[in-house]
Design an enzyme around this catalytic site. Structure first.
Site, mmCIF file in Angstrom:
data_model
loop_
_atom_site.group_PDB
_atom_site.id
_atom_site.type_symbol
_atom_site.label_atom_id
_atom_site.label_comp_id
_atom_site.label_asym_id
_atom_site.label_seq_id
_atom_site.Cartn_x
_atom_site.Cartn_y
_atom_site.Cartn_z
ATOM 1 N N GLU A 155 26.279 15.181 40.868
ATOM 2 C CA GLU A 155 26.891 16.477 40.586
ATOM 3 C C GLU A 155 27.407 16.597 39.158
ATOM 4 O O GLU A 155 27.267 17.652 38.534
ATOM 5 C CB GLU A 155 28.023 16.750 41.582
ATOM 6 N N HIS A 180 34.774 15.878 54.008
ATOM 7 C CA HIS A 180 33.796 16.962 53.938
ATOM 8 C C HIS A 180 34.405 18.275 54.428
ATOM 9 O O HIS A 180 33.677 19.201 54.773
ATOM 10 C CB HIS A 180 32.566 16.640 54.791
#
Length: 325
Positions: free
Chosen positions: A60, A129
């Site tokens: 990322e 998450h």
């Protein structure tokens, strides 16, 4: 009017903008060959080819930085994070590069980039998450933060975000990608920073955004059975916030409950509550009550999930508190 899924509305927005402007491209993990982790980009590789729909490594920080550099040089990237939990790996590029570049360069460089992907919990995915980062990004000058609640808003706001010359954080939900709603076939854009009254009422104002709008609207339905008319406001964007819409509603209802999935400390709901006591104090007949997730990491166990995140029961209790019932 036709009915399509949330994911289809997002895909249409991206595809229409890519057809309109050759400088728009999509980059992220599994967006191309796999048709998107959530099938948002299904078919886009076939239409636009590998020069405009890029699969990336699990890196990322790297592809966010590539996107920022591309935006500084005239392109309009759409960077997909598989979840905004993973944006933490790239947060230096988002916060210290994208958000600050225009100011640091004295206006020499704009960064027209959209970072998009799901936020918040999606069921049993564990604490790492399941975080909500809307208030984190909204705390950063230079960013705009959009959190749509339905397919119609998602398409109109994403198109506006892609055309915007500032960096935009566009936050969705895994639990909403299959949601269906009416979306016109003709082109339309929705302005960033303008809230929407999803349901009119006179007794109490319920403010929310994103998938928590389902809780807000379902709560309003339940309240109506008891003769309580709730006005439900969808902020749609949390930077900028349409404070005026909330204040005007509270001037009419004199009570407010804010429903937000994020943890309570320094949340968007905190900001709404402060703004109302600062600018609508004389109209309030009760303190503003916030309904947030409990101040704990989200558990994997479904029973704990149910009691941790905002729900209709907790929202109804909050409304009855502000109405002294």
């Amino acid at each position: 009017m036709r009915v399509i899924q949330f994911r289809e509305a997002l895909r249409e927005a991206m595809s229409e903008e890519m057809r309109r402007d050759k400088n728009v491209f999509l980059m992220g993990e599994e967006v191309a060959e796999y048709n998107g982790a959530y099938k948002v980009s299904q078919g886009m590789l076939d239409e636009f080819g590998p020069d405009r729909v890029y699969d990336t490594p699990i890196a990322e920080l790297g592809f966010a930085g590539l996107g920022v550099g591309a935006a500084m040089n005239g392109l309009r990237p759409i960077i997909e994070f598989m979840t905004f939990n993973f944006s933490l790996v790239a947060i230096d590029q988002v916060i210290n590069s994208a958000a600050k570049m225009y100011a640091m360069s004295g206006g020499a460089y704009s960064v027209p980039i959209v970072f998009r992907g799901p936020t918040g919990n999606a069921g049993q995915l564990g604490a790492t998450h399941s975080s909500n980062f809307e208030n984190w990004f909204a705390n950063t000058p230079g960013l705009k933060v959009v959190v749509p609640s339905n397919p119609y808003d998602a398409k109109g706001l994403l198109k506006a975000s892609i055309r915007d010359n500032d960096p935009v954080i566009f936050m969705e939900s895994e639990l909403m990608y299959s949601d269906k709603g009416e979306v016109p076939e003709s082109e339309y854009l929705l302005p960033i920073g303008v809230a929407d009254i999803k349901r009119k009422g006179k007794d109490v104002t319920i403010v929310s955004f994103g998938k928590m709008m389902k809780v807000a609207l379902e709560s309003a339905e339940e309240l109506a059975k008891d003769g309580i008319e709730a006005e439900v406001i969808d902020l749609r964007t949390v930077r900028p916030i349409d404070y005026a819409a909330v204040v005007e509603s509270v001037k009419k209802t004199n009570r407010c409950v804010v429903v937000e999935e994020a943890n309570p400390l320094a949340a968007i709901s905190s900001e709404i509550a402060y703004h109302l006591q600062r600018n609508a104090f004389d109209y309030l007949d009760a303190p503003v009550i916030r309904v947030n997730s409990m101040d704990v990491p989200l558990s994997y166990a479904p029973t704990y999930i149910d009691i941790t995140i905002p729900n209709v029961k907790r929202t109804l209790e909050a409304v009855k508190q502000v109405m002294y019932k």
